[in-house]
Design a protein around this motif. Structure first.
Motif, PDB file in Angstrom:
ATOM      1  N   PHE A 113       0.830  -1.208   0.000  1.00 16.18           N
ATOM      2  CA  PHE A 113       0.000   0.000   0.000  1.00 16.18           C
ATOM      3  C   PHE A 113       0.868   1.262   0.000  1.00 16.18           C
ATOM      4  O   PHE A 113       0.681   2.161  -0.818  1.00 16.18           O
ATOM      5  N   TYR A 114       1.828   1.339   0.912  1.00 15.69           N
ATOM      6  CA  TYR A 114       2.657   2.546   1.008  1.00 15.69           C
ATOM      7  C   TYR A 114       3.568   2.688  -0.197  1.00 15.69           C
ATOM      8  O   TYR A 114       3.824   3.807  -0.660  1.00 15.69           O
ATOM      9  N   GLN A 115       4.031   1.586  -0.741  1.00 18.69           N
ATOM     10  CA  GLN A 115       4.825   1.640  -1.966  1.00 18.69           C
ATOM     11  C   GLN A 115       3.985   2.197  -3.110  1.00 18.69           C
ATOM     12  O   GLN A 115       4.441   3.031  -3.887  1.00 18.69           O
ATOM     13  N   LYS A 116       2.738   1.755  -3.190  1.00 16.52           N
ATOM     14  CA  LYS A 116       1.814   2.242  -4.222  1.00 16.52           C
ATOM     15  C   LYS A 116       1.563   3.746  -4.076  1.00 16.52           C
ATOM     16  O   LYS A 116       1.330   4.450  -5.052  1.00 16.52           O
ATOM     17  N   CYS A 117       1.634   4.236  -2.845  1.00 19.71           N
ATOM     18  CA  CYS A 117       1.416   5.667  -2.574  1.00 19.71           C
ATOM     19  C   CYS A 117       2.650   6.510  -2.873  1.00 19.71           C
ATOM     20  O   CYS A 117       2.582   7.741  -2.811  1.00 19.71           O
ATOM     21  N   GLY A 118       3.784   5.863  -3.174  1.00 24.49           N
ATOM     22  CA  GLY A 118       4.979   6.616  -3.550  1.00 24.49           C
ATOM     23  C   GLY A 118       6.133   6.523  -2.580  1.00 24.49           C
ATOM     24  O   GLY A 118       7.180   7.126  -2.816  1.00 24.49           O
ATOM     25  N   LEU A 119       5.997   5.789  -1.484  1.00 25.65           N
ATOM     26  CA  LEU A 119       7.100   5.652  -0.544  1.00 25.65           C
ATOM     27  C   LEU A 119       8.062   4.571  -1.022  1.00 25.65           C
ATOM     28  O   LEU A 119       7.640   3.572  -1.606  1.00 25.65           O
ATOM     29  N   THR A 120       9.332   4.774  -0.770  1.00 26.75           N
ATOM     30  CA  THR A 120      10.362   3.797  -1.073  1.00 26.75           C
ATOM     31  C   THR A 120      10.627   3.002   0.191  1.00 26.75           C
ATOM     32  O   THR A 120      10.835   3.584   1.257  1.00 26.75           O
TER      33      THR A 120
END
Length: 129
Positions: A113-120
């Protein structure tokens, strides 16, 4: 119907504890409204009955680095892209406020989810008393 995410929307002291309880977290009523006054900014959304259904915030010193915290989506509104919209709105506001680095801790199950939101994704550590 898409629910608009609003930065620093008006929130009553009981609303975030109610959301925390709805998602299975402890209420932490003693934190509100102080948390809203101390974080850099927060965001949320309401349903057609004006019930708070999404909430999250970025804390920190207001300099280069901030912390994405307490991303809450009411269970009745999950899987409708509200969480993604909330996180992206908070990150957009961070960019506007010239916060260059935002970190967030989360469980393994939420990594995608957080990766999909743009976090590495990166390694880190947490200390808790």
């Amino acid at each position: 119907m898409k629910k608009p995410i609003t930065i620093n929307l008006s929130i009553e002291p009981h609303e975030v504890p109610d959301m925390r309880e709805a998602v299975g977290w402890e209420r932490r009523e003693q934190d509100y409204p102080a948390l809203l006054e101390r974080c850099q900014f927060y965001a949320g959304a309401r349903d057609e009955n004006q019930r708070l259904i999404a909430f999250g915030y970025i804390s920190g010193m207001g300099l280069q680095h901030g912390y994405l915290e307490d991303i809450l989506i009411h269970p009745d509104y999950r899987h409708q892209h509200l969480g993604t919209s909330l996180v992206r709105t908070l990150l957009q506001q961070a960019r506007y406020n010239q916060i260059e680095i935002v970190t967030c801790t989360f469980t393994e199950e939420h990594a995608y989810f957080y990766q999909k939101c743009g976090l590495t994704l990166s390694k880190g550590g947490v200390w808790r008393s």
